[in-house]
Design a protein around this motif. Structure first.
Motif, PDB file in Angstrom:
ATOM      1  N   THR A 354       0.817  -1.219   0.000  1.00 44.48           N
ATOM      2  CA  THR A 354       0.000   0.000   0.000  1.00 44.48           C
ATOM      3  C   THR A 354       0.850   1.267   0.000  1.00 44.48           C
ATOM      4  OG1 THR A 354      -0.162   0.089   2.419  1.00 44.48           O
ATOM      5  CG2 THR A 354      -1.822  -1.206   1.238  1.00 44.48           C
ATOM      6  N   SER A 355       2.124   1.123   0.308  1.00 42.27           N
ATOM      7  CA  SER A 355       3.018   2.287   0.278  1.00 42.27           C
ATOM      8  C   SER A 355       3.515   2.586  -1.137  1.00 42.27           C
ATOM      9  CB  SER A 355       4.223   2.047   1.202  1.00 42.27           C
ATOM     10  OG  SER A 355       4.940   0.888   0.801  1.00 42.27           O
ATOM     11  N   ASN A 356       3.261   1.654  -2.061  1.00 44.04           N
ATOM     12  CA  ASN A 356       3.691   1.833  -3.450  1.00 44.04           C
ATOM     13  C   ASN A 356       2.622   2.621  -4.209  1.00 44.04           C
ATOM     14  OD1 ASN A 356       4.536   1.631  -6.119  1.00 44.04           O
ATOM     15  ND2 ASN A 356       5.175  -0.510  -5.924  1.00 44.04           N
ATOM     16  N   THR A 357       2.639   3.938  -4.059  1.00 39.41           N
ATOM     17  CA  THR A 357       1.608   4.774  -4.672  1.00 39.41           C
ATOM     18  C   THR A 357       1.686   4.759  -6.197  1.00 39.41           C
ATOM     19  OG1 THR A 357       3.044   6.709  -4.414  1.00 39.41           O
ATOM     20  CG2 THR A 357       1.438   6.294  -2.679  1.00 39.41           C
ATOM     21  N   GLN A 358       2.857   4.464  -6.729  1.00 43.99           N
ATOM     22  CA  GLN A 358       2.992   4.410  -8.191  1.00 43.99           C
ATOM     23  C   GLN A 358       2.146   3.274  -8.765  1.00 43.99           C
ATOM     24  OE1 GLN A 358       7.040   4.270  -9.580  1.00 43.99           O
ATOM     25  NE2 GLN A 358       6.474   4.032 -11.731  1.00 43.99           N
ATOM     26  N   ASP A 359       2.213   2.093  -8.123  1.00 45.06           N
ATOM     27  CA  ASP A 359       1.391   0.964  -8.569  1.00 45.06           C
ATOM     28  C   ASP A 359      -0.092   1.256  -8.358  1.00 45.06           C
ATOM     29  OD1 ASP A 359       3.339  -0.622  -9.571  1.00 45.06           O
ATOM     30  OD2 ASP A 359       3.162  -2.223  -8.080  1.00 45.06           O
ATOM     31  N   LEU A 360      -0.406   1.889  -7.231  1.00 45.53           N
ATOM     32  CA  LEU A 360      -1.804   2.165  -6.919  1.00 45.53           C
ATOM     33  C   LEU A 360      -2.429   3.119  -7.934  1.00 45.53           C
ATOM     34  CD1 LEU A 360      -1.671   2.531  -3.010  1.00 45.53           C
ATOM     35  CD2 LEU A 360      -2.641   0.642  -4.325  1.00 45.53           C
ATOM     36  N   THR A 361      -1.727   4.204  -8.229  1.00 40.97           N
ATOM     37  CA  THR A 361      -2.295   5.205  -9.141  1.00 40.97           C
ATOM     38  C   THR A 361      -2.177   4.814 -10.613  1.00 40.97           C
ATOM     39  OG1 THR A 361      -0.183   6.411  -9.103  1.00 40.97           O
ATOM     40  CG2 THR A 361      -1.876   7.091  -7.528  1.00 40.97           C
ATOM     41  N   GLY A 362      -1.132   4.049 -10.940  1.00 38.88           N
ATOM     42  CA  GLY A 362      -0.919   3.720 -12.348  1.00 38.88           C
ATOM     43  C   GLY A 362      -1.578   2.436 -12.796  1.00 38.88           C
ATOM     44  N   LYS A 363      -1.809   1.517 -11.857  1.00 42.72           N
ATOM     45  CA  LYS A 363      -2.339   0.205 -12.227  1.00 42.72           C
ATOM     46  C   LYS A 363      -3.621  -0.146 -11.494  1.00 42.72           C
ATOM     47  CE  LYS A 363      -1.090  -4.712 -11.890  1.00 42.72           C
ATOM     48  NZ  LYS A 363      -0.023  -5.683 -11.478  1.00 42.72           N
ATOM     49  N   VAL A 364      -3.590  -0.095 -10.162  1.00 42.82           N
ATOM     50  CA  VAL A 364      -4.695  -0.617  -9.353  1.00 42.82           C
ATOM     51  C   VAL A 364      -5.956   0.227  -9.476  1.00 42.82           C
ATOM     52  CG1 VAL A 364      -5.464  -1.186  -7.016  1.00 42.82           C
ATOM     53  CG2 VAL A 364      -3.123  -1.722  -7.731  1.00 42.82           C
ATOM     54  N   ILE A 365      -5.854   1.513  -9.210  1.00 45.10           N
ATOM     55  CA  ILE A 365      -7.047   2.367  -9.216  1.00 45.10           C
ATOM     56  C   ILE A 365      -7.726   2.418 -10.594  1.00 45.10           C
ATOM     57  CG2 ILE A 365      -7.849   4.758  -8.963  1.00 45.10           C
ATOM     58  CD1 ILE A 365      -5.955   5.034  -6.601  1.00 45.10           C
ATOM     59  N   PRO A 366      -6.969   2.590 -11.689  1.00 43.05           N
ATOM     60  CA  PRO A 366      -7.635   2.572 -13.006  1.00 43.05           C
ATOM     61  C   PRO A 366      -8.377   1.263 -13.272  1.00 43.05           C
ATOM     62  CG  PRO A 366      -5.437   3.503 -13.213  1.00 43.05           C
ATOM     63  CD  PRO A 366      -5.537   2.949 -11.828  1.00 43.05           C
ATOM     64  N   ALA A 367      -7.766   0.133 -12.889  1.00 40.90           N
ATOM     65  CA  ALA A 367      -8.404  -1.164 -13.118  1.00 40.90           C
ATOM     66  C   ALA A 367      -9.665  -1.310 -12.271  1.00 40.90           C
ATOM     67  CB  ALA A 367      -7.421  -2.293 -12.799  1.00 40.90           C
ATOM     68  N   LEU A 368      -9.620  -0.841 -11.035  1.00 41.20           N
ATOM     69  CA  LEU A 368     -10.786  -0.933 -10.158  1.00 41.20           C
ATOM     70  C   LEU A 368     -11.909  -0.021 -10.643  1.00 41.20           C
ATOM     71  CD1 LEU A 368      -9.166  -1.067  -6.590  1.00 41.20           C
ATOM     72  CD2 LEU A 368     -10.057  -2.965  -7.957  1.00 41.20           C
ATOM     73  N   LYS A 369     -11.556   1.154 -11.104  1.00 39.25           N
ATOM     74  CA  LYS A 369     -12.590   2.059 -11.631  1.00 39.25           C
ATOM     75  C   LYS A 369     -13.322   1.431 -12.818  1.00 39.25           C
ATOM     76  CE  LYS A 369     -10.910   6.669 -10.380  1.00 39.25           C
ATOM     77  NZ  LYS A 369     -10.415   7.967 -10.892  1.00 39.25           N
ATOM     78  N   GLU A 370     -12.571   0.803 -13.687  1.00 40.01           N
ATOM     79  CA  GLU A 370     -13.179   0.157 -14.854  1.00 40.01           C
ATOM     80  C   GLU A 370     -14.067  -1.013 -14.416  1.00 40.01           C
ATOM     81  OE1 GLU A 370     -14.282  -0.845 -18.664  1.00 40.01           O
ATOM     82  OE2 GLU A 370     -13.282   0.989 -17.948  1.00 40.01           O
ATOM     83  N   ALA A 371     -13.592  -1.782 -13.449  1.00 36.24           N
ATOM     84  CA  ALA A 371     -14.341  -2.963 -13.005  1.00 36.24           C
ATOM     85  C   ALA A 371     -15.656  -2.584 -12.322  1.00 36.24           C
ATOM     86  CB  ALA A 371     -13.480  -3.784 -12.052  1.00 36.24           C
ATOM     87  N   PHE A 372     -15.679  -1.438 -11.638  1.00 40.10           N
ATOM     88  CA  PHE A 372     -16.856  -1.083 -10.848  1.00 40.10           C
ATOM     89  C   PHE A 372     -17.635   0.115 -11.414  1.00 40.10           C
ATOM     90  CE2 PHE A 372     -14.018  -3.067  -7.596  1.00 40.10           C
ATOM     91  CZ  PHE A 372     -14.810  -4.179  -7.344  1.00 40.10           C
ATOM     92  N   LYS A 373     -17.424   0.435 -12.655  1.00 38.43           N
ATOM     93  CA  LYS A 373     -18.101   1.602 -13.222  1.00 38.43           C
ATOM     94  C   LYS A 373     -19.617   1.443 -13.244  1.00 38.43           C
ATOM     95  CE  LYS A 373     -17.361   0.068 -18.028  1.00 38.43           C
ATOM     96  NZ  LYS A 373     -16.699   0.427 -19.312  1.00 38.43           N
ATOM     97  N   ASN A 374     -20.097   0.209 -13.322  1.00 41.17           N
ATOM     98  CA  ASN A 374     -21.543  -0.025 -13.322  1.00 41.17           C
ATOM     99  C   ASN A 374     -22.029  -0.722 -12.036  1.00 41.17           C
ATOM    100  OD1 ASN A 374     -21.888   1.014 -15.990  1.00 41.17           O
ATOM    101  ND2 ASN A 374     -21.104  -0.936 -16.815  1.00 41.17           N
ATOM    102  N   ASP A 375     -21.176  -0.735 -11.027  1.00 42.04           N
ATOM    103  CA  ASP A 375     -21.514  -1.438  -9.781  1.00 42.04           C
ATOM    104  C   ASP A 375     -22.604  -0.688  -9.004  1.00 42.04           C
ATOM    105  OD1 ASP A 375     -20.665  -3.581  -7.733  1.00 42.04           O
ATOM    106  OD2 ASP A 375     -20.626  -1.723  -6.566  1.00 42.04           O
ATOM    107  N   ARG A 376     -23.551  -1.440  -8.443  1.00 42.17           N
ATOM    108  CA  ARG A 376     -24.653  -0.843  -7.690  1.00 42.17           C
ATOM    109  C   ARG A 376     -24.761  -1.436  -6.290  1.00 42.17           C
ATOM    110  NH1 ARG A 376     -29.668  -0.217 -12.043  1.00 42.17           N
ATOM    111  NH2 ARG A 376     -28.532   1.105 -13.554  1.00 42.17           N
ATOM    112  N   THR A 377     -23.638  -1.782  -5.733  1.00 35.36           N
ATOM    113  CA  THR A 377     -23.622  -2.359  -4.385  1.00 35.36           C
ATOM    114  C   THR A 377     -24.264  -1.408  -3.377  1.00 35.36           C
ATOM    115  OG1 THR A 377     -21.616  -3.619  -4.834  1.00 35.36           O
ATOM    116  CG2 THR A 377     -22.138  -3.185  -2.524  1.00 35.36           C
ATOM    117  N   ARG A 378     -25.056  -1.981  -2.458  1.00 43.20           N
ATOM    118  CA  ARG A 378     -25.644  -1.204  -1.365  1.00 43.20           C
ATOM    119  C   ARG A 378     -25.062  -1.691  -0.047  1.00 43.20           C
ATOM    120  NH1 ARG A 378     -32.159  -0.551  -2.543  1.00 43.20           N
ATOM    121  NH2 ARG A 378     -31.988   0.559  -4.559  1.00 43.20           N
TER     122      ARG A 378
END
Length: 500
Positions: A354-378
């Motif tokens: 979690t301290s590797n912000t480069q991986d988080l911003t460059g790889k993890v967050i973009p992938a998660l945004k794409e995966a959950f763009k239509n998510d409707r979890t309550r």
């Protein structure tokens, strides 16, 4: 002094004692040694078989009495050697610690008769052979005399400590249970013993108060004369009691009350007449509402009314004063405590740092945004605590919070509540675990180790057999009957057998 971990037989015995000391010697582990008879000389097998057939209890007592006496001595030594309840792995008396270690070695040399090899030692010897095999054959390429510590290191294992208010629940199964993890995919751990120890004072969220009070008070099916193992709640056991015992409970239902009736204080006692906290007419009403079951009526009268608020465990005392004949366990109750630190090893291959912000911003967050763009979890309405993964963040909220914290340079709290959907996506990205950092609100920072699967965690006394690296068993071969004798029936059997 030679290292305990260099001798497979000594290591097996030390593993047995270290993991089972809290529950004495579990009956299943004890009887597991009898399987070693297949390895013994014929004369010894005949002698033991005769003794077991003609006087099994006496034979077991004679065979194990010396071991039990020494186990009690070891228990006293351990309390002296490791006397800090806040840091149970810190040596407080080196002389006692050295004596304890030597005693483990001495006991290991005398535990098994000549010609016998315990199943635990056999598993460790096999793991040693496999560890020496070339990597291309599934081994680890280690020397022939490799130790469990060497195998653990070669398998990528790192220290993993988990402090809990209910160590008995954590270790009652062969593997850690992901269903009991309320903040993330699995129980969180750390490589900092002091940090783990601090969590022994945190309430166990895997067993929060569901309001199912009848099942907080249970009795062994064996006591009830039933063939099956397991537990039955005390109220339901009423229907299995003898007629005279049912009558006694019914009569005492009206007589039971405080020692001082007027002040409603003192011990719970039986009076000659109506000594209850309620009138005769109200007692009759509750009994009728309880279908004539006085145990159920006592629970409604004393617990459900709020009379026992803050001291709910006293309902067991009330049942006993009323004449309930069997031992009552409250291991299923949220107020029960069994503080301790599990000392284990975590095997991570590709953790998300979690301290590797480069991986988080460059790889993890973009992938998660794409995966959950239509998510409707309550979010669920209720959870175990404020960190519950099902009530704190939806996946979209989790991503937004992480992105915001990274931009502000914060040690993000999102890792303390990880929705399962997020974990699954992280797995798809190739991660098998998370390494976070504690001290989010200030103070000392330590690694927080979050596994994704049960097979990533081992007891420090596991065999670390490279052929069993994917097994979920905490001990993976070293102790075939589990880590702790946690169930009440096994505990009672052992106490009865050994007379303590």
């Amino acid at each position: 002094m030679p290292s305990l971990l260099d001798d497979p037989e000594a290591y097996a015995f030390a593993a047995q004692l270290a993991e089972d000391e809290r529950k004495k010697l579990g009956l299943q582990s004890l009887l597991g040694g009898i399987g070693g008879l297949l390895e013994a000389p014929v004369s010894y097998v005949k002698e033991r078989a005769t003794a077991l057939a003609t006087d099994p209890i006496g034979d077991m007592k004679r065979t194990m009495q010396g071991t039990i006496d020494r186990a009690k001595q070891r228990e006293q030594l351990q309390q002296i050697a490791y006397g800090d309840p806040q840091n149970p792995t810190r040596v407080t008396n080196q002389v006692a610690a050295d004596q304890l270690a030597q005693d483990y070695l001495d006991m290991a040399s005398t535990m098994m008769p000549v010609g016998m090899i315990s199943p635990q030692a056999k598993a460790l010897q096999l793991a040693q052979k496999r560890g020496a095999l070339p990597v291309e054959e599934g081994g680890l390429g280690l020397p022939l005399n490799n130790t469990p510590e060497m195998r653990a290191k070669a398998m990528g294992a790192r220290d993993w400590y988990h402090g809990t208010d209910r160590l008995d629940r954590l270790t009652e199964k062969k593997s850690l249970d992901p269903q009991r993890a309320t903040s993330g995919p699995m129980p969180y751990g750390t490589d900092d013993v002091a940090l783990a120890s601090s969590y022994t004072n945190k309430a166990d969220t895997s067993l929060f108060d569901t309001g199912d009070v009848p099942n907080y008070f249970q009795v062994s099916n064996k006591d009830l004369g039933r063939g099956s193992r397991g537990l039955t709640n005390v109220e339901d056991s009423y229907y299995s009691l003898p007629a005279e015992k049912k009558k006694e409970l019914l009569d005492n239902y009206y007589k039971l009350g405080y020692e001082d009736i007027g002040e409603a204080t003192g011990k719970y006692v039986l009076h000659s007449g109506n000594g209850s906290i309620a009138s005769k007419s109200h007692l009759d009403y509750i009994l009728k509402d309880s279908s004539g079951n006085p145990l159920k009526a006592l629970r409604q009268l004393w617990h459900d009314s709020g009379e026992l608020y803050g001291k709910e465990e006293n309902l067991a005392k009330i049942f006993k004063v009323a004449g309930y004949p069997y031992e009552i366990t409250q291991t299923n109750a949220p107020w029960t405590s069994a503080k301790g630190v599990f000392a284990g090893k975590a095997m991570f291959k590709n953790p998300l740092e979690t301290s590797n912000t480069q991986d988080l911003t460059g790889k993890v967050i973009p992938a998660l945004k794409e995966a959950f763009k239509n998510d409707r979890t309550r979010l669920k309405d209720y959870g175990a605590d404020m960190w519950d993964k099902n009530t704190r963040f939806t996946p979209k909220q989790w991503i937004a919070e992480l992105e915001k914290d990274i931009a502000e340079g914060k040690n993000s709290y999102v890792w303390t509540s990880i929705p399962d959907k997020v974990t699954k996506q992280l797995e798809k990205l190739g991660y098998d675990s998370i390494v976070d950092v504690s001290g989010k609100g200030g103070g000392t920072q330590s690694n927080v180790l979050i596994p994704f699967k049960p097979n990533q965690i081992r007891s420090r006394f596991a065999a670390f057999d490279p052929f069993k690296r994917d097994e979920a068993n905490i001990l993976a071969g070293a102790l075939p009957f589990g880590l702790l004798a946690a169930d009440e029936e096994t505990k009672k059997d052992m106490q009865s057998l050994l007379g303590y």
